[in-house]
Design a protein around this motif. Sequence first.
Motif, PDB file in Angstrom:
ATOM      1  N   HIS A   1       0.835  -1.190   0.000  1.00 52.56           N
ATOM      2  CA  HIS A   1       0.000   0.000   0.000  1.00 52.56           C
ATOM      3  C   HIS A   1       0.873   1.243   0.000  1.00 52.56           C
ATOM      4  O   HIS A   1       1.668   1.462   0.917  1.00 52.56           O
ATOM      5  CB  HIS A   1      -0.934   0.012   1.217  1.00 52.56           C
ATOM      6  CG  HIS A   1      -1.826   1.212   1.270  1.00 52.56           C
ATOM      7  ND1 HIS A   1      -2.024   1.940   2.414  1.00 52.56           N
ATOM      8  CD2 HIS A   1      -2.556   1.836   0.285  1.00 52.56           C
ATOM      9  CE1 HIS A   1      -2.841   2.948   2.170  1.00 52.56           C
ATOM     10  NE2 HIS A   1      -3.176   2.900   0.878  1.00 52.56           N
ATOM     11  N   ASN A   2       0.762   2.033  -1.050  1.00 53.40           N
ATOM     12  CA  ASN A   2       1.575   3.236  -1.230  1.00 53.40           C
ATOM     13  C   ASN A   2       3.066   2.937  -1.137  1.00 53.40           C
ATOM     14  O   ASN A   2       3.858   3.719  -0.604  1.00 53.40           O
ATOM     15  CB  ASN A   2       1.175   4.323  -0.226  1.00 53.40           C
ATOM     16  CG  ASN A   2      -0.178   4.922  -0.560  1.00 53.40           C
ATOM     17  OD1 ASN A   2      -0.617   4.889  -1.707  1.00 53.40           O
ATOM     18  ND2 ASN A   2      -0.852   5.462   0.442  1.00 53.40           N
ATOM     19  N   ALA A   3       3.441   1.783  -1.675  1.00 52.30           N
ATOM     20  CA  ALA A   3       4.840   1.352  -1.663  1.00 52.30           C
ATOM     21  C   ALA A   3       5.035   0.318  -2.766  1.00 52.30           C
ATOM     22  O   ALA A   3       4.082  -0.302  -3.238  1.00 52.30           O
ATOM     23  CB  ALA A   3       5.215   0.748  -0.313  1.00 52.30           C
ATOM     24  N   PHE A   4       6.295   0.137  -3.142  1.00 60.66           N
ATOM     25  CA  PHE A   4       6.648  -0.907  -4.089  1.00 60.66           C
ATOM     26  C   PHE A   4       7.206  -2.103  -3.326  1.00 60.66           C
ATOM     27  O   PHE A   4       8.096  -1.951  -2.483  1.00 60.66           O
ATOM     28  CB  PHE A   4       7.683  -0.404  -5.092  1.00 60.66           C
ATOM     29  CG  PHE A   4       7.129   0.592  -6.085  1.00 60.66           C
ATOM     30  CD1 PHE A   4       5.900   0.377  -6.684  1.00 60.66           C
ATOM     31  CD2 PHE A   4       7.833   1.730  -6.418  1.00 60.66           C
ATOM     32  CE1 PHE A   4       5.384   1.279  -7.603  1.00 60.66           C
ATOM     33  CE2 PHE A   4       7.338   2.636  -7.335  1.00 60.66           C
ATOM     34  CZ  PHE A   4       6.112   2.414  -7.928  1.00 60.66           C
ATOM     35  N   LEU A   5       6.672  -3.284  -3.632  1.00 65.30           N
ATOM     36  CA  LEU A   5       7.052  -4.515  -2.952  1.00 65.30           C
ATOM     37  C   LEU A   5       7.634  -5.497  -3.969  1.00 65.30           C
ATOM     38  O   LEU A   5       6.951  -5.876  -4.931  1.00 65.30           O
ATOM     39  CB  LEU A   5       5.830  -5.133  -2.276  1.00 65.30           C
ATOM     40  CG  LEU A   5       6.025  -6.503  -1.619  1.00 65.30           C
ATOM     41  CD1 LEU A   5       6.926  -6.384  -0.391  1.00 65.30           C
ATOM     42  CD2 LEU A   5       4.675  -7.116  -1.240  1.00 65.30           C
ATOM     43  N   THR A   6       8.867  -5.915  -3.760  1.00 68.74           N
ATOM     44  CA  THR A   6       9.492  -6.901  -4.636  1.00 68.74           C
ATOM     45  C   THR A   6       8.975  -8.289  -4.296  1.00 68.74           C
ATOM     46  O   THR A   6       9.062  -8.727  -3.150  1.00 68.74           O
ATOM     47  CB  THR A   6      11.022  -6.866  -4.500  1.00 68.74           C
ATOM     48  OG1 THR A   6      11.490  -5.561  -4.850  1.00 68.74           O
ATOM     49  CG2 THR A   6      11.684  -7.892  -5.414  1.00 68.74           C
ATOM     50  N   VAL A   7       8.422  -8.984  -5.299  1.00 64.77           N
ATOM     51  CA  VAL A   7       7.836 -10.304  -5.066  1.00 64.77           C
ATOM     52  C   VAL A   7       8.585 -11.418  -5.806  1.00 64.77           C
ATOM     53  O   VAL A   7       8.420 -12.596  -5.472  1.00 64.77           O
ATOM     54  CB  VAL A   7       6.336 -10.329  -5.447  1.00 64.77           C
ATOM     55  CG1 VAL A   7       5.549  -9.386  -4.538  1.00 64.77           C
ATOM     56  CG2 VAL A   7       6.108  -9.977  -6.911  1.00 64.77           C
ATOM     57  N   VAL A   8       9.382 -11.059  -6.808  1.00 70.33           N
ATOM     58  CA  VAL A   8      10.221 -12.014  -7.537  1.00 70.33           C
ATOM     59  C   VAL A   8      11.600 -11.387  -7.669  1.00 70.33           C
ATOM     60  O   VAL A   8      11.717 -10.229  -8.074  1.00 70.33           O
ATOM     61  CB  VAL A   8       9.647 -12.310  -8.945  1.00 70.33           C
ATOM     62  CG1 VAL A   8      10.584 -13.240  -9.720  1.00 70.33           C
ATOM     63  CG2 VAL A   8       8.252 -12.907  -8.871  1.00 70.33           C
ATOM     64  N   ALA A   9      12.645 -12.150  -7.321  1.00 68.83           N
ATOM     65  CA  ALA A   9      13.995 -11.592  -7.366  1.00 68.83           C
ATOM     66  C   ALA A   9      15.028 -12.710  -7.351  1.00 68.83           C
ATOM     67  O   ALA A   9      14.768 -13.796  -6.818  1.00 68.83           O
ATOM     68  CB  ALA A   9      14.230 -10.666  -6.165  1.00 68.83           C
TER      69      ALA A   9
END
Length: 240
Positions: free
Chosen positions: A142-150
């Motif tokens: 929410h109101n942020a970028f979240l890395t889910v694949v790396a």
Amino acid sequence: MKTILHTANERGHANHGWLNSYHSFSFAGFYDPAKIHFGMLRVLNDDTVKGGFGFSKHPHDNMEIVSIPLSGDLEHKDSTGRHEIIRENDVQIMSAGSGIAHSEMNANKDREVKFLQIWVFPKEQNITPRYQQKTFTPEQRHNAFLTVVAPDDDSAVWINQDAWFTLGNLDKGLSENYSIKKVGNGVYVFVLEGEITIDGQLLKKRDALGIWDTTSLTITATDNASVLLIDVPMQIEGVA
């Protein structure tokens, strides 16, 4: 900064009754020589599958395959004996490597499942096939970028490529900066819901903008928006 715009209404479309699929890149019966891939990103299919239907067992090799359910539940079975249910807010990856067969079915008979199926060319060929899935809550992005694949982050699912997938849910009026993860990479920004602007370019639901030859970009939500960013090498290497 270089960009390429892919609007939602330009995607390939196939409706098989049980499957309603939109293709961002050439796939099956849809062919556009200008839309073969974006760097190492080869497939982005936006699929809706009717209750009780799905993709029966079929083989893959040397491809990184990511599934992201948007609503409903997806049932996965593969030739290693794995049997999983992938739900909304889950992210699943399968490294096909030296070869694997799998099926993906709607786990429910009474409602549709909507999901993204995304293919990325691998960094190393013929690795031992592997599978991973994790759950990521909406609050985390929410109101942020979240890395889910790396390839380098234990909190995300691992990919056999210098590629990063990032999700963000942005409230109207918010601007967030995104830094491209590796020199030589570009980012494919896909709008899941709402509207955003990037460098003055308006993007609506299911529009996409490929961006490269830059180190960062700023996304502004002109309405409440949900976005997926796919950060991939632009140079095609090791692809047969």
